[in-house]
Each structure stands twice: as structure tokens, then as C-alpha cells.
Design an enzyme around this catalytic site. Sequence first.
Site, PDB file in Angstrom:
ATOM      1  N   ASN A 193      10.342   0.410   9.776  1.00  0.00           N
ATOM      2  CA  ASN A 193       9.444   1.300   9.034  1.00  0.00           C
ATOM      3  C   ASN A 193       8.400   1.877   9.986  1.00  0.00           C
ATOM      4  OD1 ASN A 193       7.754   2.609   7.260  1.00  0.00           O
ATOM      5  ND2 ASN A 193       7.780   0.966   5.735  1.00  0.00           N
ATOM      6  N   GLU A 233       3.222  -8.215   6.377  1.00  0.00           N
ATOM      7  CA  GLU A 233       4.554  -8.120   6.959  1.00  0.00           C
ATOM      8  C   GLU A 233       5.054  -6.709   6.717  1.00  0.00           C
ATOM      9  OE1 GLU A 233       4.733 -10.599   4.220  1.00  0.00           O
ATOM     10  OE2 GLU A 233       4.460 -12.420   5.373  1.00  0.00           O
ATOM     11  N   ILE A 239       0.880  -1.163   0.000  1.00  0.00           N
ATOM     12  CA  ILE A 239       0.000   0.000   0.000  1.00  0.00           C
ATOM     13  C   ILE A 239       0.921   1.217   0.000  1.00  0.00           C
ATOM     14  CG2 ILE A 239      -0.234   0.014   2.524  1.00  0.00           C
ATOM     15  CD1 ILE A 239      -3.122   1.092   2.103  1.00  0.00           C
ATOM     16  N   ALA A 240       0.622   2.174  -0.862  1.00  0.00           N
ATOM     17  CA  ALA A 240       1.482   3.351  -0.953  1.00  0.00           C
ATOM     18  C   ALA A 240       0.714   4.531  -1.533  1.00  0.00           C
ATOM     19  CB  ALA A 240       2.693   3.050  -1.832  1.00  0.00           C
ATOM     20  N   VAL A 241       1.133   5.715  -1.106  1.00  0.00           N
ATOM     21  CA  VAL A 241       0.601   6.971  -1.625  1.00  0.00           C
ATOM     22  C   VAL A 241       1.805   7.857  -1.915  1.00  0.00           C
ATOM     23  CG1 VAL A 241      -0.813   9.004  -1.081  1.00  0.00           C
ATOM     24  CG2 VAL A 241      -1.550   6.736  -0.307  1.00  0.00           C
ATOM     25  N   TYR A 284      -0.467   1.326  10.404  1.00  0.00           N
ATOM     26  CA  TYR A 284      -1.196   0.074  10.620  1.00  0.00           C
ATOM     27  C   TYR A 284      -1.787  -0.005  12.026  1.00  0.00           C
ATOM     28  CZ  TYR A 284       0.936  -1.444   6.242  1.00  0.00           C
ATOM     29  OH  TYR A 284       1.330  -1.532   4.934  1.00  0.00           O
TER      30      TYR A 284
END
Length: 159
Positions: free
Chosen positions: A111, A106, A72-74, A118
Site C-alpha cells: 500500500n 500496521e 484512516i480513510a477519506v 504515514y
Amino acid sequence: MNAWDIRPVTQDCLDEVYAVFSACISPCWKKETFAARLEDPDAVLLALWQEGKPVGFVDGECRFGLCELNNIAVLPGYRRRGGGNALLLALSRIAQAGDCAAIQLEVRQSNRAALDFYLENGFAQVGRRKNYYTAPVEDALLLDKPLQEEDKEDEAAGD
């Protein structure tokens, strides 16, 4: 509150979404691998659109009653505006509709931004994989978020 446009990734926008992937995540997958996800019936690949272009994405797969969140990334210029939350919510709804009991993932132990994201979204650490990542070698933390009936009610209230 931002009105996000979230759509399934198609072959037509694959290059643009892969560019977001490459800009946000050390490319661990070749473009062909990413493209193959479109053919996987269990894959969920959604793009977050704003201003006529994809600015984020989520990639998961729902099988055997579980949803594995792969990525997942923006894009940096669009972060902290709720887009990541919107993508996670969209994935959760698809997982629930597919009778998944939980979302699992994972994440690198270092990070912190991802871990905070999360944890703020209801995930909890359930395990650790020693030396899972390379370049640099690092443990992966295993996170899990149960998908329950009250989650569906909470999501409907947030619309």
C-alpha cells in the site's frame, strides 16, 4: 487551507460513516463490530465532515500509553486536500491528552499511498509481521510515531 469539521462519530451518523469505511476499505469489520467501537471507552472514532456529510474517518484506541491506529480513510473525491492530515492530527492530540507516548499501526507492504502518507507524517517502520494479511497473503509493516512535547508545539504552530 481547508477548514475541516472533525467530530466524534455518534450513533446518529454511524450508517454514513460506515458507508465511508465500506467505500474506502475492504470491509474487514461488520457494521455491528464498527458500531461496538462507540461503546469502547478507549476507542477514538472521528469523522471528517464536508458539505454536510462525512467524507472520511479515523479509528484508533488509546490504552496502556499507546495509541493504535486501526483505520484512516477519506473518500476518493476528497483526497489530497489535507483531510487525512487533519484526522491524523486530531487523533494525535487526543492520544497526547491521554498520555500516549506513540501512535502505532500496521499497513500492507504494497500500500504505497498509505506508506507515503504515514512517512510524510512522521511515522517510521519499526518491524514487520510476515503473512499478516490475507486475500492476498502479504506482510504487514509496523509503523510508529513518537508523540513528544515538540510535536505539541509543531501542531499549535500549524493551526
